[in-house]
Write an enzyme that holds these catalytic residues in place. Structure first.
Site, PDB file in Angstrom:
ATOM      1  N   GLU A   1      20.303  -8.785  21.244  1.00 20.18           N
ATOM      2  CA  GLU A   1      20.452  -8.118  22.545  1.00 20.18           C
ATOM      3  C   GLU A   1      19.100  -7.709  23.087  1.00 20.18           C
ATOM      4  OE1 GLU A   1      22.852  -4.616  22.221  1.00 20.18           O
ATOM      5  OE2 GLU A   1      24.439  -5.745  21.223  1.00 20.18           O
TER       6      GLU A   1
ATOM      7  N   LYS B   1      16.518  -4.904  24.340  1.00 17.51           N
ATOM      8  CA  LYS B   1      16.299  -3.480  24.076  1.00 17.51           C
ATOM      9  C   LYS B   1      15.878  -2.843  25.395  1.00 17.51           C
ATOM     10  CE  LYS B   1      14.305  -0.324  20.722  1.00 17.51           C
ATOM     11  NZ  LYS B   1      13.899   0.726  21.633  1.00 17.51           N
TER      12      LYS B   1
ATOM     13  N   ASP C   1      14.724  -0.403  28.189  1.00 22.35           N
ATOM     14  CA  ASP C   1      13.721   0.657  28.132  1.00 22.35           C
ATOM     15  C   ASP C   1      14.161   1.797  29.050  1.00 22.35           C
ATOM     16  OD1 ASP C   1      11.483   1.916  27.357  1.00 22.35           O
ATOM     17  OD2 ASP C   1      10.093   0.713  28.545  1.00 22.35           O
TER      18      ASP C   1
ATOM     19  N   ARG D   1      20.959  11.855  23.970  1.00 27.86           N
ATOM     20  CA  ARG D   1      20.763  11.725  22.536  1.00 27.86           C
ATOM     21  C   ARG D   1      20.266  13.033  21.911  1.00 27.86           C
ATOM     22  NH1 ARG D   1      18.105   9.722  18.030  1.00 27.86           N
ATOM     23  NH2 ARG D   1      16.438   9.456  17.941  1.00 27.86           N
TER      24      ARG D   1
ATOM     25  N   TYR E   1      26.301  -0.650  25.221  1.00 28.25           N
ATOM     26  CA  TYR E   1      26.122  -1.578  24.104  1.00 28.25           C
ATOM     27  C   TYR E   1      26.806  -1.177  22.809  1.00 28.25           C
ATOM     28  CZ  TYR E   1      22.150   1.644  23.509  1.00 28.25           C
ATOM     29  OH  TYR E   1      21.360   2.748  23.403  1.00 28.25           O
TER      30      TYR E   1
ATOM     31  N   LYS F   1       9.930  -4.954  18.639  1.00 28.42           N
ATOM     32  CA  LYS F   1       9.265  -4.445  19.847  1.00 28.42           C
ATOM     33  C   LYS F   1       8.215  -5.449  20.336  1.00 28.42           C
ATOM     34  CE  LYS F   1       8.970   0.013  20.339  1.00 28.42           C
ATOM     35  NZ  LYS F   1       9.439   1.035  21.275  1.00 28.42           N
TER      36      LYS F   1
ATOM     37  N   CYS G   1     -16.295   9.935  51.731  1.00 26.81           N
ATOM     38  CA  CYS G   1     -15.155   9.081  52.079  1.00 26.81           C
ATOM     39  C   CYS G   1     -15.640   7.695  52.508  1.00 26.81           C
ATOM     40  CB  CYS G   1     -14.365   9.729  53.211  1.00 26.81           C
ATOM     41  SG  CYS G   1     -13.014   8.697  53.780  1.00 26.81           S
TER      42      CYS G   1
ATOM     43  N   CYS H   1     -14.842   7.375  56.446  1.00 27.51           N
ATOM     44  CA  CYS H   1     -15.385   8.224  57.512  1.00 27.51           C
ATOM     45  C   CYS H   1     -16.626   8.994  57.076  1.00 27.51           C
ATOM     46  CB  CYS H   1     -14.315   9.190  58.017  1.00 27.51           C
ATOM     47  SG  CYS H   1     -13.977  10.506  56.852  1.00 27.51           S
TER      48      CYS H   1
ATOM     49  N   CYS I   1     -10.080  13.334  51.100  1.00 28.25           N
ATOM     50  CA  CYS I   1     -10.926  13.423  52.284  1.00 28.25           C
ATOM     51  C   CYS I   1     -10.216  14.384  53.218  1.00 28.25           C
ATOM     52  CB  CYS I   1     -11.074  12.053  52.947  1.00 28.25           C
ATOM     53  SG  CYS I   1     -11.778  12.189  54.603  1.00 28.25           S
TER      54      CYS I   1
ATOM     55  N   CYS J   1     -10.774  10.654  60.178  1.00 30.34           N
ATOM     56  CA  CYS J   1     -10.733   9.590  59.177  1.00 30.34           C
ATOM     57  C   CYS J   1      -9.664   8.538  59.541  1.00 30.34           C
ATOM     58  CB  CYS J   1     -10.446  10.224  57.813  1.00 30.34           C
ATOM     59  SG  CYS J   1     -10.477   9.053  56.475  1.00 30.34           S
TER      60      CYS J   1
HETATM   61  S1  IVH Z   1      21.841   0.141  19.386  1.00 26.99           S
HETATM   62  C1  IVH Z   1      22.217   3.073  15.592  1.00 26.99           C
HETATM   63  N1  IVH Z   1      21.212  -1.482  21.284  1.00 26.99           N
HETATM   64  O1  IVH Z   1      16.928   2.058  21.401  1.00 26.99           O
HETATM   65  C2  IVH Z   1      21.393   2.783  16.774  1.00 26.99           C
HETATM   66  N2  IVH Z   1      20.005   0.551  21.127  1.00 26.99           N
HETATM   67  O2  IVH Z   1      15.856   3.443  18.598  1.00 26.99           O
HETATM   68  C3  IVH Z   1      22.207   2.145  17.838  1.00 26.99           C
HETATM   69  N3  IVH Z   1      18.318   0.851  22.871  1.00 26.99           N
HETATM   70  O3  IVH Z   1      18.343   5.229  20.980  1.00 26.99           O
HETATM   71  C4  IVH Z   1      21.389   1.739  18.988  1.00 26.99           C
HETATM   72  N4  IVH Z   1      18.692  -1.039  23.914  1.00 26.99           N
HETATM   73  O4  IVH Z   1      18.296   4.259  23.289  1.00 26.99           O
HETATM   74  C5  IVH Z   1      20.947  -0.305  20.701  1.00 26.99           C
HETATM   75  N5  IVH Z   1      20.795  -3.030  22.952  1.00 26.99           N
HETATM   76  C6  IVH Z   1      20.528  -1.862  22.371  1.00 26.99           C
HETATM   77  C7  IVH Z   1      19.536  -0.989  22.861  1.00 26.99           C
HETATM   78  C8  IVH Z   1      19.299   0.218  22.204  1.00 26.99           C
HETATM   79  C9  IVH Z   1      17.989   0.076  23.918  1.00 26.99           C
HETATM   80  C10 IVH Z   1      17.677   2.148  22.561  1.00 26.99           C
HETATM   81  C11 IVH Z   1      18.639   3.284  22.344  1.00 26.99           C
HETATM   82  C12 IVH Z   1      18.364   3.820  20.992  1.00 26.99           C
HETATM   83  C13 IVH Z   1      17.023   3.251  20.678  1.00 26.99           C
HETATM   84  C14 IVH Z   1      16.950   2.933  19.214  1.00 26.99           C
END
Ligand code: IVH
Length: 668
Positions: free
Chosen positions: A112, A114, A116, A135, A223, A314, A408, A411, A426, A432
């Site tokens: 999947e 991740k 942000d 969280r 997710y 990452k 500036c 001006c 400025c 200006c």
């Molecule tokens: S699963 C048991 N799936 O990443 C952990 N997390 O450090 C279950 N995150 O706190 C998390 N995309 O905020 C999961 N596809 C994804 C994610 C995801 C982003 C974040 C989430 C979590 C952190 C994990």
């Protein structure tokens, strides 16, 4: 009658929920925005007339309005763990090999994105949104329900064959487009811009005013589901299953989620998104790989902090090196100076980078930059690439140090840096050029005076020809002056003249916004106009009077006072008054001033007057109506069937709750 109303409300609610889902989850609307707004308006009106039938989960709640003074702490039913991170492909290979030894039988993996953003857990009971919690420390988080309810892609009521009680988890994020729009708006207002979508999503989610959240356009991908009695045997099955209940989940067809049974499949997914991530409409910072089968997940179990059955890969922030050719300085509408690094063009994250923001003088100092330096440029969470370091080893002895300018570039006026601020300004704002033109551009813009036929290009011409250097000059322009400008035909000149003429009827609150007072955006202008009614009253207002107004704090109050102390600003306003612009709001004739300084929230059904009549009476007697209860509310005027949530809120804030008869007594 009441049954018909109830049925109509139910019908509208269902229709709006359906279209909301089609638009925000399926990206497949089948009615126009206008038709949607008409349905919404009808429901809002019905709910206003019959608050006894208005549900806490009504689609009208999506626009926000609820204020949370303090977020309640909530202990998670299932702890909210994090993932173990890995930064290299070897670590993923090792993880996969470890699992093969630990698990019984062949393993399927689900890869999947991740996302942000900020993690969220949302509980649904009997198909209804019940609570959304951040969280926090993983054991307990904060209840941010009022804010999360405004996120349109998160369903308030579920469809299909949903489980009776469960929690769904996902990531709330700021889509790039919405983030850029927010920053563009802040730039226009002269407010500091936000650095990146993730921090802004997190800050927004903690906003006390849910209306702010509703306006910003956050989104969410879900997710994972947690519950005691769920109808799924694997992760992918659950993700696809809850989609049928109305949730926005990653789709296999978008390649946002993918099942594989080999390390090669996992690597292919990682490589694909490492390149493609820059084309997504939102930021991701890696890939998550999960064991698909729930039974295998359970067998593998957890370490102290994270599940063994999942791992995050990452991405490295992509970094390239190039040459710093020059540092130039931009002057914004408010006079803020932004240094910009001009670079030898280089390919980074799929785009050619020629420039990088250097933010301010401190940043230049910190990097210790010299012209001709080899610099490292990175595109991390930030939209604009940044210089993260310098290769000092290859610097020539003759290299010239980058010193922040003192004057500036537009001006030549001396720059100032206010105490405690990072930015240089400025302050020669009357002369200006970018400031002068910027003020005029803001003044004529759509949400301000909306002058048809006038744009940045014409402003530039008018300025160059010496025909306009203040917004007041626009009202002295003649047809002959305009028609003689380059590329200006009779018709467009006529249009422009008419646009200028028409702007004289623009209501006061927009004129106030158009003046471009620092930090005074549309809403603040509206509140100021409503509170003081006349520009002269705002100009005279004390600091205390200013901060008593809704949504006006210390920073804005000071900026307003500074603006009205400026002789030049006052002279411009005088000329605009002469030109016939609106500088007051239409007065309602007051019957008395018995309610002066008092704010009311009117709720419920009354026996002697209709709700609108009561609101009218409040205003006619000098009081003010507000939509939601806050610490600033003086009275809650409660009719029959007022919602229990409002009553609770009023008593928790210690606000007097009065009846219709009490009210009649007050105004005599
Ligand atoms: S699963 C048991 N799936 O990443 C952990 N997390 O450090 C279950 N995150 O706190 C998390 N995309 O905020 C999961 N596809 C994804 C994610 C995801 C982003 C974040 C989430 C979590 C952190 C994990």
């Amino acid at each position: 009658m009441s049954q018909a109303v109830q049925e109509r409300i139910a019908f509208l609610t269902e229709e709006l929920n359906k279209h909301n889902h089609l638009y925000y989850v399926e990206s497949n609307p089948i009615i126009s925005d206008f038709d949607f707004d008409m349905l919404l308006k009808e429901l809002q009106d019905l709910e206003a007339k019959h608050p006894e039938y208005a549900s806490e989960l009504s689609p009208t709640k999506r626009v926000g309005g609820d204020i949370t003074k303090k977020f309640q702490s909530v202990v998670h039913r299932y702890p909210m763990l994090s993932l173990s991170n890995s930064y290299s492909e070897e670590e993923i290979v090792e993880w996969e090999q470890r699992l093969k030894k630990l698990a019984e039988g062949p393993i399927e993996y689900v890869c999947e994105l991740k996302y942000d953003g900020v993690a969220i857990g949302i509980r649904y009971e009997n198909g209804k949104f019940s609570r959304a919690v951040t969280r926090g420390d993983g054991t307990q988080g904060e209840d941010v329900s009022a804010n999360v309810k405004t996120i349109r892609s998160i369903p308030l009521t579920l469809k299909g064959n949903f489980a009776a009680d469960f929690e769904i988890r996902g990531e709330i994020f700021f889509p790039r487009k919405n983030f850029e729009a927010l920053n563009a708006q802040r730039e226009e207002l002269g407010e500091p811009m936000f650095a990146n979508p993730r921090n802004t999503a997190s800050g927004t989610l903690k906003s006390q005013d849910s209306k702010v959240v509703a306006e910003r356009g956050l989104d969410c991908y879900l997710y994972g589901v947690y519950g005691d009695d769920l109808p799924f045997e694997s992760h992918l099955e659950s993700v696809n299953g809850v989609k049928e209940w109305g949730f926005k989940t990653p789709l296999e067809k978008d390649k946002y989620i993918h099942k594989t049974n080999s390390i090669e499949g996992i690597m292919e997914f990682i490589h694909f998104w490492d390149k493609e991530r820059f084309n997504l409409p939102f930021d991701i910072d890696g890939i998550v790989i999960k064991v698909n089968n729930y039974e295998q997940q359970q067998d593998l179990g957890f370490t102290a902090k994270s599940p063994r059955w999942a791992i995050a890969y990452k991405f490295k922030a992509e970094r390239v090196s190039t040459i710093l050719e020059e540092v130039t300085y931009q002057v914004g509408r408010t006079g803020a100076i932004t240094p910009v690094a001009n670079l030898k063009p280089v390919l980074l994250g799929g785009t050619v980078v020629k420039r990088a923001s250097l933010h301010n003088a401190d940043q230049i100092e910190k990097l210790d930059l010299y012209l001709g330096d080899e610099v490292y440029v990175e595109k991390g969470g930030e939209i604009i690439p940044k210089i993260v370091g310098v290769n000092e080893a290859v610097r020539s002895n003759a290299a010239e140090k980058v010193n922040f300018i003192e004057y500036c570039p537009e001006c030549n006026a001396q720059l100032h840096r206010r105490d405690g601020e990072a930015q240089h300004y400025c302050t020669n704002d009357l002369i200006c050029p970018p400031q002068v033109k910027g003020r005029m551009e803001h003044f004529i813009s759509r949400k301000a005076m909306n002058i048809d036929g006038l744009g940045a290009e014409t402003i530039d011409l008018l300025y160059q020809k010496g025909l306009a250097s203040s917004v007041a000059d626009l009202y002295d322009l003649t047809f002959d002056q305009i028609v003689n400008l380059d590329r200006m035909a009779d018709k467009s000149a006529n249009n422009l003249m008419k646009g200028i003429q028409d702007s004289k009827t623009i209501p006061f609150e927009r004129v106030l916004f158009a003046l471009g007072i620092r930090f005074v955006g549309e809403t603040v202008a509206k509140n100021l106009a409503a509170a003081f009614k006349h520009i002269d009253a705002i100009a005279k207002a004390s600091y205390e009077e200013l901060i008593a107004v809704d949504e006006i704090g210390e920073k804005i109050a000071i900026a307003v006072q500074q603006f009205f102390q400026d002789e030049k600003a006052l002279a411009t306003i005088e000329r605009l008054k002469q030109a016939g612009l609106q500088f007051e709001i239409e007065e309602v004739e007051l019957a008395s001033n018995k309610l002066e300084g008092k704010t009311f929230v009117v709720s419920g059904v009354f026996s002697k007057f209709s709700r609108d009549e009561i609101k009218d009476l409040i205003e006619k007697n000098g009081g003010k109506n507000v939509g939601s209860i806050s610490a600033k509310t003086s009275y809650v005027l409660a009719g029959e069937n007022m919602g229990p949530a409002k009553l609770e809120k009023a008593s928790s804030l210690g606000i007097a709750i009065i009846s219709e008869d009490d009210f009649i007594g007050m105004i005599g």
